[in-house]
Write a protein that holds these residues in place. Structure first.
Motif, PDB file in Angstrom:
ATOM      1  N   ILE A 180       0.805  -1.036  -0.001  1.00 23.11           N
ATOM      2  CA  ILE A 180      -0.132   0.004   0.108  1.00 23.11           C
ATOM      3  C   ILE A 180       0.849   1.289  -0.038  1.00 23.11           C
ATOM      4  CG2 ILE A 180      -1.900  -1.144   1.360  1.00 23.11           C
ATOM      5  CD1 ILE A 180      -1.035   0.231   3.769  1.00 23.11           C
ATOM      6  N   GLY A 181       2.059   1.224   0.059  1.00 18.59           N
ATOM      7  CA  GLY A 181       2.999   2.249  -0.079  1.00 18.59           C
ATOM      8  C   GLY A 181       4.191   1.879  -0.701  1.00 18.59           C
ATOM      9  N   GLY A 182       5.057   2.886  -1.351  1.00 17.61           N
ATOM     10  CA  GLY A 182       6.180   2.937  -1.992  1.00 17.61           C
ATOM     11  C   GLY A 182       6.845   4.268  -1.939  1.00 17.61           C
ATOM     12  N   PRO A 183       8.350   4.150  -2.378  1.00 16.90           N
ATOM     13  CA  PRO A 183       8.945   5.275  -2.022  1.00 16.90           C
ATOM     14  C   PRO A 183       9.349   6.468  -3.367  1.00 16.90           C
ATOM     15  CG  PRO A 183      10.487   3.419  -2.887  1.00 16.90           C
ATOM     16  CD  PRO A 183       8.976   3.002  -3.015  1.00 16.90           C
ATOM     17  N   ASP A 184       9.903   7.476  -3.025  1.00 18.83           N
ATOM     18  CA  ASP A 184      10.442   8.200  -4.099  1.00 18.83           C
ATOM     19  C   ASP A 184      11.803   7.712  -4.393  1.00 18.83           C
ATOM     20  OD1 ASP A 184       8.550  10.507  -4.400  1.00 18.83           O
ATOM     21  OD2 ASP A 184       9.493  11.686  -2.739  1.00 18.83           O
ATOM     22  N   TYR A 185      12.264   7.911  -5.576  1.00 15.83           N
ATOM     23  CA  TYR A 185      13.502   7.205  -6.140  1.00 15.83           C
ATOM     24  C   TYR A 185      14.216   8.105  -6.960  1.00 15.83           C
ATOM     25  CZ  TYR A 185      16.888   3.874  -7.835  1.00 15.83           C
ATOM     26  OH  TYR A 185      18.083   3.106  -8.427  1.00 15.83           O
ATOM     27  N   TYR A 186      15.360   8.678  -6.556  1.00 14.65           N
ATOM     28  CA  TYR A 186      16.150   9.364  -7.494  1.00 14.65           C
ATOM     29  C   TYR A 186      17.562   8.594  -7.842  1.00 14.65           C
ATOM     30  CZ  TYR A 186      13.513  13.143  -5.072  1.00 14.65           C
ATOM     31  OH  TYR A 186      12.278  13.959  -4.720  1.00 14.65           O
ATOM     32  N   ASP A 187      17.682   8.891  -9.177  1.00  9.72           N
ATOM     33  CA  ASP A 187      18.984   8.481  -9.521  1.00  9.72           C
ATOM     34  C   ASP A 187      20.014   9.686  -9.737  1.00  9.72           C
ATOM     35  OD1 ASP A 187      19.303   5.470 -10.407  1.00  9.72           O
ATOM     36  OD2 ASP A 187      17.324   5.907 -11.440  1.00  9.72           O
ATOM     37  N   VAL A 188      21.111   9.646  -9.129  1.00  6.83           N
ATOM     38  CA  VAL A 188      22.067  10.949  -9.244  1.00  6.83           C
ATOM     39  C   VAL A 188      23.231  10.228  -9.842  1.00  6.83           C
ATOM     40  CG1 VAL A 188      23.253  12.632  -7.982  1.00  6.83           C
ATOM     41  CG2 VAL A 188      20.972  11.749  -6.958  1.00  6.83           C
ATOM     42  N   SER A 189      23.520  10.763 -10.951  1.00  4.46           N
ATOM     43  CA  SER A 189      24.579  10.359 -11.584  1.00  4.46           C
ATOM     44  C   SER A 189      25.325  11.615 -12.375  1.00  4.46           C
ATOM     45  CB  SER A 189      24.568   9.470 -12.930  1.00  4.46           C
ATOM     46  OG  SER A 189      23.541  10.115 -13.719  1.00  4.46           O
ATOM     47  N   GLY A 190      26.883  11.571 -12.496  1.00  3.43           N
ATOM     48  CA  GLY A 190      27.451  12.565 -13.103  1.00  3.43           C
ATOM     49  C   GLY A 190      29.145  12.375 -12.903  1.00  3.43           C
ATOM     50  N   LYS A 191      29.771  13.479 -12.963  1.00  5.49           N
ATOM     51  CA  LYS A 191      31.180  13.327 -12.970  1.00  5.49           C
ATOM     52  C   LYS A 191      31.777  14.576 -12.405  1.00  5.49           C
ATOM     53  CE  LYS A 191      31.456  15.088 -17.905  1.00  5.49           C
ATOM     54  NZ  LYS A 191      31.809  14.632 -19.146  1.00  5.49           N
ATOM     55  N   ILE A 192      32.941  14.406 -11.751  1.00  8.58           N
ATOM     56  CA  ILE A 192      33.718  15.377 -11.345  1.00  8.58           C
ATOM     57  C   ILE A 192      35.087  15.576 -12.547  1.00  8.58           C
ATOM     58  CG2 ILE A 192      35.364  16.073  -9.483  1.00  8.58           C
ATOM     59  CD1 ILE A 192      32.671  15.590  -8.526  1.00  8.58           C
ATOM     60  N   ILE A 193      35.060  16.808 -12.694  1.00  7.38           N
ATOM     61  CA  ILE A 193      36.191  17.140 -13.722  1.00  7.38           C
ATOM     62  C   ILE A 193      37.321  17.934 -12.741  1.00  7.38           C
ATOM     63  CG2 ILE A 193      36.752  18.484 -15.925  1.00  7.38           C
ATOM     64  CD1 ILE A 193      33.520  17.978 -16.639  1.00  7.38           C
ATOM     65  N   ASN A 232      22.740   5.153  -1.198  1.00  7.04           N
ATOM     66  CA  ASN A 232      23.736   4.392  -1.751  1.00  7.04           C
ATOM     67  C   ASN A 232      24.454   4.754  -2.993  1.00  7.04           C
ATOM     68  OD1 ASN A 232      25.296   1.920  -1.382  1.00  7.04           O
ATOM     69  ND2 ASN A 232      24.464   1.176  -3.106  1.00  7.04           N
ATOM     70  N   ILE A 233      25.845   4.737  -2.706  1.00  7.56           N
ATOM     71  CA  ILE A 233      26.648   4.905  -4.088  1.00  7.56           C
ATOM     72  C   ILE A 233      27.024   3.531  -4.607  1.00  7.56           C
ATOM     73  CG2 ILE A 233      28.668   5.943  -4.930  1.00  7.56           C
ATOM     74  CD1 ILE A 233      28.849   7.868  -2.668  1.00  7.56           C
ATOM     75  N   GLY A 234      26.670   3.500  -5.880  1.00  5.63           N
ATOM     76  CA  GLY A 234      26.968   1.988  -6.541  1.00  5.63           C
ATOM     77  C   GLY A 234      27.984   2.282  -7.499  1.00  5.63           C
ATOM     78  N   LYS A 235      28.274   3.451  -8.204  1.00  7.11           N
ATOM     79  CA  LYS A 235      29.479   3.188  -8.905  1.00  7.11           C
ATOM     80  C   LYS A 235      30.366   4.593  -8.675  1.00  7.11           C
ATOM     81  CE  LYS A 235      27.277   0.898 -12.973  1.00  7.11           C
ATOM     82  NZ  LYS A 235      26.734   1.224 -14.258  1.00  7.11           N
TER      83      LYS A 235
END
Length: 375
Positions: A180-193, A232-235
């Motif tokens: 009866i309930g579920g989450p917000d889910y954000y994918d955050v990806s990018g790069k440091i230059i 969580n950081i995956g990569k």
């Protein structure tokens, strides 16, 4: 009233039709032909295919007219998704010797997630038709690309649907269980230059992107943030020779939260921490944020909850309303203004080679759907 042999055979037939995400055409054609031959109005949702162009099919919608004393009630939606995860091609199902389970040969998943839900819907329709049972108008919705981001449910053309209450047949457990309930889910990806330099000759002239990333991680709140929120950081990828100050480090991470404000607060914290680290070393941050799930939590007075709980009470089922942190098509349907919950379909060990269909639960869960649409 349920025909056990027919229901199981339909499930066995369905799982042998390859339909990994983006390749649902075989199952879509099967369902279009099956329901068209029965004389029902069948639509393929072209808008969903336009919005998810990588898929070779669109959502399939079947219109079942109401019948008898319940014919004028509001339309109910029964929903299941057509796609499976990998490895999902060439599935070879069999019934175990004790007759309790359906399993694959161990080289693929079984596909009970979510062919069990589709088979349930097929059996419910057959029981209604054969027994001339009263029921409200029904819409069967079979979606594409659930496993890769709930894409079909988010992209559904709501102009094709009359129903505003949906039961998604895609969970595990026995009768009475509902998500009866579920989450917000954000994918955050990018790069440091940063700035490349020779690590031995002129390291001070370089800016180490991986050092910047390490600085950010060391100051970032991760894993369990609170009772509602996780991160969580995956990569983190930085691949340079050891004699080069690394210029670019890429990263990918997720944020989940059952609470809108907590999730947004954590998202802001993550971005601010990354930016602060980049500024400290005079590096550059580039990032993208993609929200693929939207938090929902149905209260007891919600129409879909009320209908399900009343059915449980009539049949002495132990109601269990669960909140999960994973994604289901409910997130997409709720986003589109359709009140929905997930009901158990009868599968177990989803996404694993050890996936199986628990036959008794599959049949019992099918019976509860019949009760839901006939009472």
């Amino acid at each position: 009233m349920i025909n056990k042999e027919r229901a199981i055979n339909k499930f066995l037939e369905l799982v042998q039709i390859d339909s990994v995400s983006y390749h649902e055409r075989g199952v879509a054609d099967y369902l279009i032909n099956y329901f068209s031959e029965l004389g029902y109005e069948v639509l393929e949702d072209k808008l969903s295919n336009e919005k998810v162009p990588l898929s070779n099919a669109g959502n399939v919608i079947v219109k079942i007219p109401g019948k008898g004393a319940l014919a004028n009630q509001e339309t109910l939606i029964l929903e299941a998704h057509m796609d499976t995860v990998e490895p999902g091609n060439g599935i070879k199902p069999s019934i175990t010797e004790d007759g309790k389970y359906v399993v694959s040969d161990g080289t693929t998943i079984l596909g009970a997630d979510d062919k069990a839900g589709i088979a349930q819907i097929l059996e419910v329709e057959a029981v209604l038709r054969e027994n001339d049972l009263s029921h409200p108008p029904l819409e069967f919705l079979f979606t594409i690309c659930e496993e890769v981001g709930i894409l079909g449910a988010f992209a559904v053309d709501t102009e094709l649907l009359a129903g505003k209450v949906a039961f998604v047949l895609d969970g595990k457990g026995g009768p009475g269980t509902a998500i009866i309930g579920g989450p917000d889910y954000y994918d955050v990806s990018g790069k440091i230059i940063g700035k490349a330099a020779h690590a031995g000759i002129a390291p001070d002239s370089g800016i180490s992107s991986i050092q910047v990333m390490a600085e950010a991680i060391s100051n970032m709140n991760l894993l369990k943030i609170d009772e509602n929120t996780t991160t969580n950081i995956g990569k983190v990828i930085c691949d340079y020779p050891t004699n080069v100050v690394p210029e670019i480090t890429t990263f990918a991470m997720e944020i989940r939260s059952l609470d809108h404000e907590s999730g947004k607060k954590q998202l802001n914290h993550v971005i601010e921490t990354l930016q602060k680290a980049a500024d400290k070393f005079d590096a550059k941050l580039e990032y993208d944020v993609d929200q693929s799930l939207y938090a929902y939590h149905h209260e007891d007075d919600n129409p879909v909850i009320k209908r399900f709980k009343e059915m449980c009470k009539r049949h002495n089922l132990n109601y269990q309303g669960l909140v999960m942190r994973g994604g289901t098509d409910v997130s997409g349907l709720t986003f589109n203004g359709i009140d929905a919950i997930v009901l158990a379909a009868g599968g177990a060990n989803g996404h694993e080679l050890q996936e199986r269909l628990i036959i008794d639960e599959f049949l019992e869960n099918t019976q509860q759907v019949i009760w839901l649409v006939t009472e």
